[in-house]
Design an enzyme around this catalytic site. Structure first.
Site, PDB file in Angstrom:
ATOM      1  CG  PHE A 212     -53.315 -27.290   7.675  1.00 38.80           C
ATOM      2  CD1 PHE A 212     -53.055 -26.097   8.302  1.00 38.80           C
ATOM      3  CD2 PHE A 212     -54.634 -27.690   7.554  1.00 38.80           C
ATOM      4  CE1 PHE A 212     -54.074 -25.304   8.808  1.00 38.80           C
ATOM      5  CE2 PHE A 212     -55.681 -26.920   8.044  1.00 38.80           C
ATOM      6  CZ  PHE A 212     -55.397 -25.722   8.669  1.00 38.80           C
TER       7      PHE A 212
ATOM      8  CB  CYS B  85     -50.966 -23.141   2.704  1.00 39.97           C
ATOM      9  SG  CYS B  85     -52.723 -23.350   3.075  1.00 39.97           S
TER      10      CYS B  85
ATOM     11  CG  HIS C 126     -47.527 -18.436   4.677  1.00 40.74           C
ATOM     12  ND1 HIS C 126     -47.929 -18.832   3.423  1.00 40.74           N
ATOM     13  CD2 HIS C 126     -48.312 -19.124   5.541  1.00 40.74           C
ATOM     14  CE1 HIS C 126     -48.922 -19.713   3.532  1.00 40.74           C
ATOM     15  NE2 HIS C 126     -49.168 -19.904   4.802  1.00 40.74           N
TER      16      HIS C 126
ATOM     17  CE  LYS D 278     -51.035 -16.327   1.965  1.00 38.86           C
ATOM     18  NZ  LYS D 278     -49.587 -16.217   1.754  1.00 38.86           N
TER      19      LYS D 278
ATOM     20  CG  PHE E  57     -44.591 -21.213   6.396  1.00 40.39           C
ATOM     21  CD1 PHE E  57     -43.405 -21.684   5.857  1.00 40.39           C
ATOM     22  CD2 PHE E  57     -44.608 -19.943   6.950  1.00 40.39           C
ATOM     23  CE1 PHE E  57     -42.247 -20.906   5.873  1.00 40.39           C
ATOM     24  CE2 PHE E  57     -43.462 -19.149   6.977  1.00 40.39           C
ATOM     25  CZ  PHE E  57     -42.276 -19.623   6.445  1.00 40.39           C
TER      26      PHE E  57
ATOM     27  CG  HIS F 112     -53.996 -18.262   2.688  1.00 43.57           C
ATOM     28  ND1 HIS F 112     -53.103 -18.673   1.720  1.00 43.57           N
ATOM     29  CD2 HIS F 112     -53.762 -19.036   3.781  1.00 43.57           C
ATOM     30  CE1 HIS F 112     -52.361 -19.658   2.212  1.00 43.57           C
ATOM     31  NE2 HIS F 112     -52.737 -19.897   3.454  1.00 43.57           N
TER      32      HIS F 112
END
Lengths: 270, 396
Positions: free
Chosen positions: B383, B162, B291, B320, B381, B325
């Protein structure tokens, strides 16, 4: 007209890691590339990822073993600190076996995925495990460009060295898919190369390289088996350059990137 | 290395195709989320789907790239005359002097998921029309965009989950600084697919309601799809009022594959690195596009990091709740949302958020407002603990 480059894409190679079918490390590979021993193809040998805690070590997939093994060999060869090195991971694909398992399950009525399978499906899974294992909080870039992935990795890693003045670990690697995806993407086995690149010549510097883009034709390998390897695995597009490093030869070498754009490396052994 | 100019930009989300449609929706604080009706997915969750993707037709000579993700690429490139502006840059600089740097997490994996339902019952083989390189591979969107735009220079996909399409800005800026290219198409595209919908559900990270960023009752994200693009060029000649890239900061959590560092240490390092790259201090930032995925852990960690770096002075929020997202496209889309905020002098609102989590000491803007904005920071940010923050500003 383009502007004059402000900085050179230049770096010193402090350490090399290498894994390919029949060449388990850089020592064997460099002997083969120097012509001191014949190339005999065999399944790639993937080192146990000693960096990971024992539970993760047992579960580590082939692509994790490959990329961590490459990175660790290069860092050890360079005498560098994995905990502080910025990294660039470059690969055509992610974990092919994991991807197959997810697609196979999503084609059934039971679509309850394993959470671990899902988070391991990201292209940056190997890079994520590297960061967790080395406790390295430096920037980590993860690029891909299909057959041109090696060139994409070299471009960003060399650019980081030039722009930041800091050392960068490049890990360029590829791994295989199982069937039925293998029939559509026939990377035969795990293989890759890792380079610790520095902005200045240090005590362990092996060679200086300068990168330019060009439209010239890429070099090939004289040995038909090595040439086949170069063509079959994107990361192995580096072989003509690695042969020059192994032989300590200076001069320029053109590597396949993304037609019509190619990458030329000027190599000067230290 | 900085500043660089965003000489063109565009976005396509569930709010609509192009800047104007998104501007109107953001101004009205409208959410584009709806209950999930995607493909055969049976999950109680909300999605941000782009209307009209299925109807897009790729040029015949590029049919090998046909898949939902590349249809969305084409939709995105056509919006706001973006493709024409790239063509003008190509005429100016040459086809091999304009690079392509695109972020994605999904690429066209949906095409593979669908192909797995059509395997040969005898041999298990995938159908003959399935093209791995054109749809599945992470590079497929960059290869398609490069050919669609007639470019011949360097190209790469960046796939750090992401944060992917925020990190493209840093990679492109490096090449422009080194003079290997004169301009770059940067951006990101992710599209709805079964892997991400069922995958985030398996991690219990999707909400059964429209997502509620930074709300005390937040319980997960709503997955969206979208495309965001910008044309980056050197700053010389940027007219007053132009949107500029002032700096990008990158870091790694080195903590966990799918959970953020609990105190947001990596996030804070990325924000600090972006300020350093831009030669700015925290007081110079007028808006933070968080984020803000609306998962309990993400917003808590990011909120702590923002409070530590900026205190509660800077208005901040997550968009978002409007777009969902968009995963690997989120960085690129939210960069364009920041660019729009800077140009319009208007903070977007935060649809879905009813109140701010009282545990987070932030100046959280639930609603939009007119405000003179000089500089905005956007967080992304991913994974694997991949963090990226970028700062955009207006040329004085």
């Amino acid at each position: 007209m383009s502007a004059q480059p402000a900085l050179k894409m230049q770096a010193w190679i402090d350490g090399i890691g290498f894994i390919a079918p029949g060449m388990p490390d850089w020592a064997v590979a460099s002997a083969v590339l120097r012509g001191e021993q014949p190339y005999v193809s065999a399944s790639s040998v993937l080192p146990v990822p000693t960096l990971l805690p024992s539970a993760e070590r047992r579960r580590a997939s082939r692509v994790i073993k490959l990329s961590l093994g490459l990175g660790l060999e290069a860092v050890a060869h360079a005498g560098a600190d994995a905990g502080t090195l910025a990294t660039v991971f470059s690969a055509s694909g992610a974990d092919g076996h994991n991807c197959h398992a997810l697609c196979e399950q999503l084609a059934t009525d039971d679509r309850q995925l394993s959470p671990t399978r899902f988070h391991n499906s990201v292209h940056n899974a190997a890079a994520g495990y590297w960061g967790i294992a080395t406790r390295c909080m430096a920037p980590c870039q993860v690029v891909g460009a299909f057959d041109a992935s090696l060139g994409a990795g070299l471009l960003d890693a060399m650019a980081q060295v030039a722009c930041t003045g800091e050392s960068v670990l490049l890990v360029a690697y590829d791994s295989e898919y199982p069937q039925p995806l293998f029939a559509k993407r026939d990377t035969p086995d795990c293989a890759g190369v890792a380079l610790v690149l520095s902005a200045r010549p240090g005590p362990n510097a092996k060679a200086r390289i300068q990168l330019h883009t060009t439209r010239a034709r890429a070099a090939t390998m004289a040995d038909p088996a090595l040439e086949q390897l170069r063509q079959q695995v994107p990361a192995m597009r580096a072989l003509p350059f690695l042969q020059r490093l192994a032989r300590g030869e200076s001069g320029s070498v053109v590597l396949d990137y993304l037609a019509p754009q190619q990458i030329e490396l000027d190599v000067t052994p230290c | 290395m900085y500043p660089l100019q965003l000489s063109a930009f565009t976005l396509t989300t569930c709010l609509g195709q192009g800047v104007q449609a998104n501007r109107e929706a953001l101004r009205a604080e409208r959410s584009g989320l709806k209950p999930c009706d995607f493909e055969s997915v049976a999950l109680e969750t909300w999605i941000g789907a782009v209307d009209g993707v299925d109807a897009v037709q790729l040029p015949a000579h590029l049919s090998r790239f046909d898949c939902r993700n590349n249809r969305l690429v084409q939709m995105g490139l056509q919006a706001d005359g973006f493709a024409e502006q790239v063509k003008r840059a190509t005429q100016r600089y040459g086809a091999d002097r304009v690079g392509v740097f695109l972020g994605t997490s999904t690429a066209g994996i949906l095409q593979t998921e669908l192909a797995y339902r059509r395997r040969d019952p005898e041999t298990g083989a995938l159908p003959a029309d399935f093209d791995y390189g054109g749809s599945h591979n992470a590079f497929s969107l960059a290869a398609f965009a490069r050919e669609y735009l007639g470019l011949e220079g360097m190209a790469m996909a960046i796939s750090t989950a992401c944060s992917s399409s925020a990190k493209v800005y840093a990679a492109a800026a490096r090449q422009i600084a080194l003079g290997t290219i004169d301009a770059a198409v940067v951006g990101g595209v992710d599209s709805l697919c079964l892997t991400t919908l069922y995958g985030f559900a398996s991690l219990q990270l999707t909400s059964t309601q429209p997502c509620r960023p930074y709300d005390p009752s937040r319980d997960g994200l709503s997955i969206g799809e979208g495309a965001g693009f910008a044309l980056l060029e050197r700053a010389e000649g940027a007219a007053p009022g132009s949107v500029m890239l002032l700096g990008v900061g990158e870091s790694s959590d080195a903590h966990h594959m799918s959970a953020p560092h609990p105190e947001g240490l990596g996030a804070r390092m990325a924000m600090a690195a972006a300020l350093k790259a831009a030669g700015l201090v925290a007081a110079d930032i007028d808006y933070i596009n968080l984020h803000g995925t609306a998962t309990p852990a993400n917003d808590a960690a990011e909120g702590l990091a923002v409070a530590a770096e900026f205190g509660r002075r800077v208005p901040c929020n997550s968009t978002k709740g409007a777009t969902g997202h968009t995963l690997g496209a989120a960085g690129a889309i939210e960069a364009v949302i920041c660019a729009m905020a800077l140009i319009d002098g208007r903070l977007p609102g935060s649809p879905g958020t009813q109140q701010l989590d009282p545990g987070l000491d932030l100046n959280y803007a639930q609603h939009g407002s007119d405000a003179p904005l000089k500089r905005a920071l956007s967080n992304s940010f991913g994974f694997g603990g991949s963090n990226c923050s970028m700062i955009l500003g207006v040329q004085a």
